[in-house]
Design a protein around this motif. Sequence first.
Motif, PDB file in Angstrom:
ATOM      1  N   LEU A 154       0.778  -1.255   0.302  1.00  0.00           N
ATOM      2  CA  LEU A 154       0.350   0.022   0.403  1.00  0.00           C
ATOM      3  C   LEU A 154       0.939   1.267  -0.019  1.00  0.00           C
ATOM      4  O   LEU A 154       0.914   2.569  -0.290  1.00  0.00           O
ATOM      5  CB  LEU A 154      -1.098   0.175   1.001  1.00  0.00           C
ATOM      6  CG  LEU A 154      -1.994  -1.200   1.563  1.00  0.00           C
ATOM      7  CD1 LEU A 154      -2.688  -0.962   2.502  1.00  0.00           C
ATOM      8  CD2 LEU A 154      -3.358  -0.642   0.168  1.00  0.00           C
ATOM      9  N   ASP A 155       2.373   1.388   0.723  1.00  0.00           N
ATOM     10  CA  ASP A 155       2.754   2.529   0.757  1.00  0.00           C
ATOM     11  C   ASP A 155       3.177   2.447  -0.478  1.00  0.00           C
ATOM     12  O   ASP A 155       4.160   3.598  -0.734  1.00  0.00           O
ATOM     13  CB  ASP A 155       4.197   1.781   1.962  1.00  0.00           C
ATOM     14  CG  ASP A 155       5.118   3.788   2.042  1.00  0.00           C
ATOM     15  OD1 ASP A 155       4.590   4.235   2.561  1.00  0.00           O
ATOM     16  OD2 ASP A 155       5.411   3.302   2.126  1.00  0.00           O
TER      17      ASP A 155
ATOM     18  N   THR B 248      -6.518  -5.254   8.992  1.00  0.00           N
ATOM     19  CA  THR B 248      -5.248  -4.686   9.545  1.00  0.00           C
ATOM     20  C   THR B 248      -4.824  -6.045  10.286  1.00  0.00           C
ATOM     21  O   THR B 248      -3.355  -5.494  10.811  1.00  0.00           O
ATOM     22  CB  THR B 248      -6.473  -4.018  10.844  1.00  0.00           C
ATOM     23  OG1 THR B 248      -6.821  -3.160  10.849  1.00  0.00           O
ATOM     24  CG2 THR B 248      -5.305  -3.465  11.602  1.00  0.00           C
ATOM     25  N   HIS B 249      -5.500  -7.062  10.637  1.00  0.00           N
ATOM     26  CA  HIS B 249      -4.623  -8.339  10.890  1.00  0.00           C
ATOM     27  C   HIS B 249      -4.093  -8.527  10.629  1.00  0.00           C
ATOM     28  O   HIS B 249      -2.772  -9.727  10.028  1.00  0.00           O
ATOM     29  CB  HIS B 249      -5.540  -9.090  11.618  1.00  0.00           C
ATOM     30  CG  HIS B 249      -6.360  -9.800  10.545  1.00  0.00           C
ATOM     31  ND1 HIS B 249      -7.205  -8.807   9.699  1.00  0.00           N
ATOM     32  CD2 HIS B 249      -6.284 -10.948   9.837  1.00  0.00           C
ATOM     33  CE1 HIS B 249      -8.020 -10.122   8.619  1.00  0.00           C
ATOM     34  NE2 HIS B 249      -6.989 -10.820   8.864  1.00  0.00           N
ATOM     35  N   LYS B 250      -3.715  -8.449   8.423  1.00  0.00           N
ATOM     36  CA  LYS B 250      -2.629  -8.906   8.188  1.00  0.00           C
ATOM     37  C   LYS B 250      -1.695  -7.949   7.189  1.00  0.00           C
ATOM     38  O   LYS B 250      -0.336  -7.831   6.717  1.00  0.00           O
ATOM     39  CB  LYS B 250      -3.543  -8.896   6.366  1.00  0.00           C
ATOM     40  CG  LYS B 250      -4.845 -10.309   6.148  1.00  0.00           C
ATOM     41  CD  LYS B 250      -3.935 -11.031   6.916  1.00  0.00           C
ATOM     42  CE  LYS B 250      -4.813 -12.616   6.971  1.00  0.00           C
ATOM     43  NZ  LYS B 250      -4.212 -14.200   7.005  1.00  0.00           N
ATOM     44  N   ARG B 251      -1.222  -6.990   8.026  1.00  0.00           N
ATOM     45  CA  ARG B 251      -1.066  -5.833   8.492  1.00  0.00           C
ATOM     46  C   ARG B 251       0.888  -6.252   7.413  1.00  0.00           C
ATOM     47  O   ARG B 251       1.394  -5.563   6.713  1.00  0.00           O
ATOM     48  CB  ARG B 251      -0.614  -4.381   9.245  1.00  0.00           C
ATOM     49  CG  ARG B 251      -0.083  -3.480   8.986  1.00  0.00           C
ATOM     50  CD  ARG B 251      -0.091  -2.036  10.162  1.00  0.00           C
ATOM     51  NE  ARG B 251       0.627  -1.000   9.394  1.00  0.00           N
ATOM     52  CZ  ARG B 251       2.236  -0.428   9.622  1.00  0.00           C
ATOM     53  NH1 ARG B 251       2.287  -2.309  10.134  1.00  0.00           N
ATOM     54  NH2 ARG B 251       2.150   0.194   8.899  1.00  0.00           N
TER      55      ARG B 251
ATOM     56  N   ARG C 192       0.832   9.046   4.852  1.00  0.00           N
ATOM     57  CA  ARG C 192       1.219   7.804   4.503  1.00  0.00           C
ATOM     58  C   ARG C 192       0.912   7.251   5.609  1.00  0.00           C
ATOM     59  O   ARG C 192       0.004   6.037   5.696  1.00  0.00           O
ATOM     60  CB  ARG C 192       1.789   7.634   3.886  1.00  0.00           C
ATOM     61  CG  ARG C 192       2.323   8.097   2.418  1.00  0.00           C
ATOM     62  CD  ARG C 192       3.311   7.314   1.538  1.00  0.00           C
ATOM     63  NE  ARG C 192       4.796   6.490   1.955  1.00  0.00           N
ATOM     64  CZ  ARG C 192       5.840   7.853   1.350  1.00  0.00           C
ATOM     65  NH1 ARG C 192       5.561   9.078   0.736  1.00  0.00           N
ATOM     66  NH2 ARG C 192       6.383   7.173   1.808  1.00  0.00           N
ATOM     67  N   LYS C 193       1.176   7.039   6.884  1.00  0.00           N
ATOM     68  CA  LYS C 193       0.708   5.848   7.816  1.00  0.00           C
ATOM     69  C   LYS C 193      -0.465   5.906   8.147  1.00  0.00           C
ATOM     70  O   LYS C 193      -0.999   4.644   8.602  1.00  0.00           O
ATOM     71  CB  LYS C 193       1.862   6.164   8.618  1.00  0.00           C
ATOM     72  CG  LYS C 193       1.921   5.207  10.050  1.00  0.00           C
ATOM     73  CD  LYS C 193       2.715   4.957  10.744  1.00  0.00           C
ATOM     74  CE  LYS C 193       2.499   4.295  12.631  1.00  0.00           C
ATOM     75  NZ  LYS C 193       3.786   4.582  13.184  1.00  0.00           N
ATOM     76  N   LYS C 194      -0.944   7.348   8.497  1.00  0.00           N
ATOM     77  CA  LYS C 194      -2.293   7.480   8.763  1.00  0.00           C
ATOM     78  C   LYS C 194      -3.403   7.002   8.011  1.00  0.00           C
ATOM     79  O   LYS C 194      -4.357   6.413   8.450  1.00  0.00           O
ATOM     80  CB  LYS C 194      -2.642   8.927   8.761  1.00  0.00           C
ATOM     81  CG  LYS C 194      -3.823   9.054   9.542  1.00  0.00           C
ATOM     82  CD  LYS C 194      -4.412  10.691   9.936  1.00  0.00           C
ATOM     83  CE  LYS C 194      -6.146  10.941  10.214  1.00  0.00           C
ATOM     84  NZ  LYS C 194      -6.365  10.788   9.345  1.00  0.00           N
ATOM     85  N   ILE C 195      -3.144   7.026   6.341  1.00  0.00           N
ATOM     86  CA  ILE C 195      -3.905   6.374   5.491  1.00  0.00           C
ATOM     87  C   ILE C 195      -3.929   5.071   5.093  1.00  0.00           C
ATOM     88  O   ILE C 195      -4.981   4.391   5.071  1.00  0.00           O
ATOM     89  CB  ILE C 195      -3.892   7.338   4.087  1.00  0.00           C
ATOM     90  CG1 ILE C 195      -3.893   9.245   4.713  1.00  0.00           C
ATOM     91  CG2 ILE C 195      -3.615   6.998   3.009  1.00  0.00           C
ATOM     92  CD1 ILE C 195      -3.107   9.639   2.899  1.00  0.00           C
ATOM     93  N   ILE C 196      -2.348   4.147   4.904  1.00  0.00           N
ATOM     94  CA  ILE C 196      -2.552   3.019   4.652  1.00  0.00           C
ATOM     95  C   ILE C 196      -3.776   2.495   6.335  1.00  0.00           C
ATOM     96  O   ILE C 196      -4.027   1.344   6.212  1.00  0.00           O
ATOM     97  CB  ILE C 196      -0.725   2.626   5.066  1.00  0.00           C
ATOM     98  CG1 ILE C 196      -0.834   3.143   3.736  1.00  0.00           C
ATOM     99  CG2 ILE C 196      -0.995   1.407   5.205  1.00  0.00           C
ATOM    100  CD1 ILE C 196       1.165   3.309   4.000  1.00  0.00           C
ATOM    101  N   GLY C 197      -3.518   3.208   7.677  1.00  0.00           N
ATOM    102  CA  GLY C 197      -3.980   2.409   8.583  1.00  0.00           C
ATOM    103  C   GLY C 197      -5.582   2.576   8.580  1.00  0.00           C
ATOM    104  O   GLY C 197      -5.966   1.771   8.926  1.00  0.00           O
ATOM    105  N   GLU C 198      -5.886   3.752   7.996  1.00  0.00           N
ATOM    106  CA  GLU C 198      -7.561   3.763   7.597  1.00  0.00           C
ATOM    107  C   GLU C 198      -8.205   3.014   6.537  1.00  0.00           C
ATOM    108  O   GLU C 198      -9.356   2.646   6.764  1.00  0.00           O
ATOM    109  CB  GLU C 198      -7.511   5.161   7.334  1.00  0.00           C
ATOM    110  CG  GLU C 198      -7.422   6.061   8.001  1.00  0.00           C
ATOM    111  CD  GLU C 198      -8.042   7.576   7.625  1.00  0.00           C
ATOM    112  OE1 GLU C 198      -7.689   8.046   6.708  1.00  0.00           O
ATOM    113  OE2 GLU C 198      -7.798   8.751   9.028  1.00  0.00           O
TER     114      GLU C 198
END
Length: 309
Positions: free
Chosen positions: A95-96, A123-126, A109-115
């Motif tokens: 995603l990044d 999220t559990h597959k991050r 980017r970190k916030k958007i990827i988390g959302e």
Amino acid sequence: MIEVVNFTKRYGDFVAVDDLSFSIGKGEVFGFIGPNGAGKSTTIRFLATLLRPTSGEGRVCGHSVVNDPMAVRRVIGFMPDDFGVYDGMKVWEFLDFFAVAYEIPYTFRKKIIGEVLELLDLTHKRDDYVNGLSKGMKQRLCLAKTLVHDPPVLILDEPASGLDPRARLEMKALLNELRGMGKTILVSSHILSELADFCTSIGIIERGKLLAAGSIQEIQRQLRSHRVLKVRVLDETTTRAASILGDDPSVRTVELFDHTLTAEFEGQDEDMARLLGRLIGEGVQVNSFAEEPLSLEEVFMMITKGIVN
């Protein structure tokens, strides 16, 4: 939000898409339907700026697909019917990578990827490796990649292709959620019953030509001159119900099967309400009373001829 104007694509003497025109308004979910080889993916690739037309034009959010493809790419999220993943790359890295491609600043980017991971229930597959994901999870990830830049328009080519029944239901729920967020969505699929559940309009294409476009209800009315009522009653009042329906001026024919009466109905909603009131008023014990629309599968079979290029 999406407009296709006289789009034609030829490969030598072969015409893949022939003078295609349609438009999709803001917030609509447009189901693009047709047999294999009808020209769906060709049209989608054109709108995604991956294919030059032989003639014609397309516009997305007012930007020309032909003359301003970079502006179009900024406002669309494109999910192809087939996509690759990268070995040795984790989900968040995947995603990044696309966030960088869309020029999203590092600080966001970190916030958007988390959302996006939360929206797609990933999220559990991050920190899992992308090439180790199941087919359904890869489809979710591809949709997540499509959303990282928060585009107003989504173009999805067979997003539920190859998924098991549970994964298809989950994908449908995700598309409904995106519709609720106000996204304009063009989606192609062979699973017609699922498209009918969330599409606001459809377009049916065969051999490169658009055969019908509009809301499912509008197309149904064009195909069938009458409405069909299904009335289920208790056993002892079946004969009385059949007599009342048969005598009503809005009813053309009545058929009875297993305590269910099927009536060809030519009236308006007011006539339908009056008829129901009469049945109840004359002592008929009505279990159910509803109009039976054409299914999307029936609409598709009535419009298309089964001819492929």
